[in-house]
Write a protein that holds these residues in place. Structure first.
Motif, PDB file in Angstrom:
ATOM      1  N   VAL A  79      50.792  14.209  26.795  1.00 30.27           N
ATOM      2  CA  VAL A  79      50.598  13.382  27.983  1.00 30.27           C
ATOM      3  C   VAL A  79      49.270  13.815  28.578  1.00 30.27           C
ATOM      4  N   ILE A  80      48.298  12.906  28.598  1.00 33.23           N
ATOM      5  CA  ILE A  80      46.924  13.241  28.954  1.00 33.23           C
ATOM      6  C   ILE A  80      46.549  12.543  30.262  1.00 33.23           C
ATOM      7  N   HIS A  81      45.994  13.308  31.191  1.00 27.78           N
ATOM      8  CA  HIS A  81      45.484  12.751  32.444  1.00 27.78           C
ATOM      9  C   HIS A  81      43.972  12.924  32.491  1.00 27.78           C
ATOM     10  N   LEU A  82      43.254  11.831  32.691  1.00 27.06           N
ATOM     11  CA  LEU A  82      41.807  11.901  32.848  1.00 27.06           C
ATOM     12  C   LEU A  82      41.470  12.088  34.328  1.00 27.06           C
ATOM     13  N   SER A  83      40.456  12.860  34.596  1.00 30.45           N
ATOM     14  CA  SER A  83      40.113  13.188  35.974  1.00 30.45           C
ATOM     15  C   SER A  83      39.609  11.968  36.734  1.00 30.45           C
ATOM     16  N   THR A  84      39.833  11.977  38.046  1.00 28.64           N
ATOM     17  CA  THR A  84      39.384  10.922  38.942  1.00 28.64           C
ATOM     18  C   THR A  84      38.660  11.564  40.126  1.00 28.64           C
ATOM     19  N   LYS A  85      38.111  10.739  40.991  1.00 31.70           N
ATOM     20  CA  LYS A  85      37.390  11.245  42.156  1.00 31.70           C
ATOM     21  C   LYS A  85      37.714  10.399  43.370  1.00 31.70           C
ATOM     22  N   VAL A  86      38.140  11.046  44.455  1.00 32.92           N
ATOM     23  CA  VAL A  86      38.431  10.331  45.692  1.00 32.92           C
ATOM     24  C   VAL A  86      37.124   9.970  46.386  1.00 32.92           C
ATOM     25  N   ILE A  87      36.992   8.714  46.782  1.00 31.29           N
ATOM     26  CA  ILE A  87      35.830   8.234  47.524  1.00 31.29           C
ATOM     27  C   ILE A  87      36.310   7.832  48.925  1.00 31.29           C
ATOM     28  N   PHE A  88      35.950   8.623  49.921  1.00 32.94           N
ATOM     29  CA  PHE A  88      36.360   8.307  51.285  1.00 32.94           C
ATOM     30  C   PHE A  88      35.374   7.311  51.895  1.00 32.94           C
ATOM     31  N   GLY A  89      35.907   6.162  52.332  1.00 32.32           N
ATOM     32  CA  GLY A  89      35.080   5.123  52.925  1.00 32.32           C
ATOM     33  C   GLY A  89      35.445   4.874  54.374  1.00 32.32           C
ATOM     34  N   GLU A  90      34.853   3.855  54.931  1.00 35.75           N
ATOM     35  CA  GLU A  90      35.048   3.537  56.346  1.00 35.75           C
ATOM     36  C   GLU A  90      36.448   3.013  56.644  1.00 35.75           C
ATOM     37  N   SER A  91      37.163   2.526  55.641  1.00 35.70           N
ATOM     38  CA  SER A  91      38.462   1.894  55.869  1.00 35.70           C
ATOM     39  C   SER A  91      39.538   2.869  56.356  1.00 35.70           C
ATOM     40  N   THR A  92      39.274   4.182  56.233  1.00 37.39           N
ATOM     41  CA  THR A  92      40.241   5.166  56.752  1.00 37.39           C
ATOM     42  C   THR A  92      39.595   6.116  57.763  1.00 37.39           C
ATOM     43  N   HIS A  93      38.360   5.862  58.126  1.00 37.05           N
ATOM     44  CA  HIS A  93      37.670   6.750  59.069  1.00 37.05           C
ATOM     45  C   HIS A  93      38.028   6.388  60.497  1.00 37.05           C
ATOM     46  N   THR A  94      39.138   6.899  60.945  1.00 42.10           N
ATOM     47  CA  THR A  94      39.607   6.649  62.297  1.00 42.10           C
ATOM     48  C   THR A  94      40.407   7.845  62.765  1.00 42.10           C
ATOM     49  N   THR A  95      40.405   8.097  64.039  1.00 45.54           N
ATOM     50  CA  THR A  95      41.177   9.199  64.610  1.00 45.54           C
ATOM     51  C   THR A  95      42.202   8.631  65.577  1.00 45.54           C
ATOM     52  N   ARG A  96      43.460   8.912  65.304  1.00 45.00           N
ATOM     53  CA  ARG A  96      44.530   8.427  66.170  1.00 45.00           C
ATOM     54  C   ARG A  96      44.695   9.362  67.362  1.00 45.00           C
ATOM     55  N   PRO A  97      45.066   8.823  68.519  1.00 44.22           N
ATOM     56  CA  PRO A  97      45.277   9.662  69.694  1.00 44.22           C
ATOM     57  C   PRO A  97      46.492  10.559  69.519  1.00 44.22           C
TER      58      PRO A  97
END
Length: 345
Positions: free
Chosen positions: A327-345
């Motif tokens: 069972v082989i897993h190839l590596s991936t990379k998380v790309i953080f974009g503006e769609s989650t850049h928010t701070t909740r109170p």
């Protein structure tokens, strides 16, 4: 040395899909005689190696002693992701002296548990692309030929699996995205994805693990995971399901970018904002997300490399049939974009 002509080159010259070219070359009944004639003539003119010039109205496709079958349920040849994956498979096989024959698994085949006829001909092994139901997958697993799956039905345990499995890394990537949302103050986080697929199940596990470690209860009403509730790939399906919720979560972790695009469209049509009202993430880094007015948090993978690795594994299995399955897993990379850049109170 002249470049080897492929079905991709023929499709480009004729301005038709690669799937149509493949079906025409295999004399598929769904292709008109006029189109078949056009494809055959173009293949001969370009020097396509499977074509043998003849004296009759139509040429014949040569039979190779080294051939791999490429099995998939849905015609994905016009989708960039699946086209790149198939190119990866073809690249390895071409360099190793193998031909590739494509076969589309139809709904009636799945119901009747009928495997493609080519598996009973001069095929050396096969690659299965995409998730199929448990019963049909078990039918393919029982076949004696060497085989590699790209994704797998999650109901099947990978212990004692009589085949090799190649996947993109999913769990840790989605875990990191969910942790990012939690650290931004989100506590009402939903998930969208058909978890009957092993790749999506691993993404679900990453999402669930992040909530568990943060002592945040998982709210089932925010999670769209049923295999029967919606069409995950259509806007209407996701919009109907999200629209039925009494309350939307403050964040949605989506199993892929297409689902994320549908969710973003739904949110905007409701007069809400991303990420201020709802943060949304995806997976796959689809080119279509470049059309958004914000950058999408997603996971970058390389579908061409996925195809390469699957084909390499199949050739390895053909040569070493008694080695332990992998069972082989190839590596991936998380790309953080503006769609989650928010701070909740």
């Amino acid at each position: 040395m002249n470049k080897k002509v492929t079905t991709y080159d023929i499709s480009n010259e004729l301005g038709i899909s690669r799937n149509t070219v493949s079906k025409a070359l295999n004399n598929h009944a769904s292709i008109s005689e006029e189109t078949k004639k056009k494809v055959f003539e173009q293949a001969i003119a370009m020097g396509y190696k499977k074509m043998v010039p003849g004296t009759g109205e139509r040429t014949a496709i040569s039979q190779s002693t080294k051939c791999i079958a490429y099995l998939t349920r849905i015609d994905r040849s016009t989708n960039g992701y699946w086209m790149n994956l198939m190119r990866g498979v073809e690249d390895v096989l071409r360099g190793s002296g193998y031909d590739m024959k494509m076969s589309f698994i139809k709904d009636e085949d799945i119901i009747s548990l009928t495997v493609p006829p080519m598996l009973n001909s001069t095929i050396d092994g096969f690659v299965v692309v995409g998730m199929l139901n448990k019963a049909y997958t078990e039918k393919l697993l029982a076949h004696s030929l060497p085989k590699v799956f790209i994704d797998l039905n999650a109901e099947l345990p990978i212990t004692d699996l009589k085949a090799d499995l190649v996947l993109m890394e999913s769990e840790e990537s989605v875990y990191r995205i969910t942790r990012h949302l939690i650290e931004s103050g989100h506590r009402e986080i939903g998930f969208i994805g058909d978890i009957s697929s092993r790749s999506f199940r691993e993404r679900w596990i990453g999402y669930s693990r992040a909530l568990h470690e943060a002592n945040i209860p998982q709210n089932p009403s925010y999670c769209i995971t049923s295999t029967h509730s919606i069409s995950y790939q259509s806007f209407e399906g996701i919009a109907d399901t999200l629209g039925a919720l009494e309350q939307l979560p403050t964040a949605l972790v989506c199993g892929n970018d297409l689902m994320a695009l549908h969710a973003i469209r739904f949110v905007k049509e409701k007069g809400l904002r991303v990420p201020q009202d709802i943060a949304i993430s995806g997976f796959d880094q689809m080119k279509e997300t470049e059309l958004l007015d914000i950058s999408l948090t997603t996971v970058a993978n390389n579908e061409f490399q996925l195809g390469l690795r699957a084909a390499e594994e199949l050739l390895y299995r053909i040569q070493r049939p008694n080695r332990a399955f992998e069972v082989i897993h190839l590596s991936t990379k998380v790309i953080f974009g503006e769609s989650t850049h928010t701070t909740r109170p």
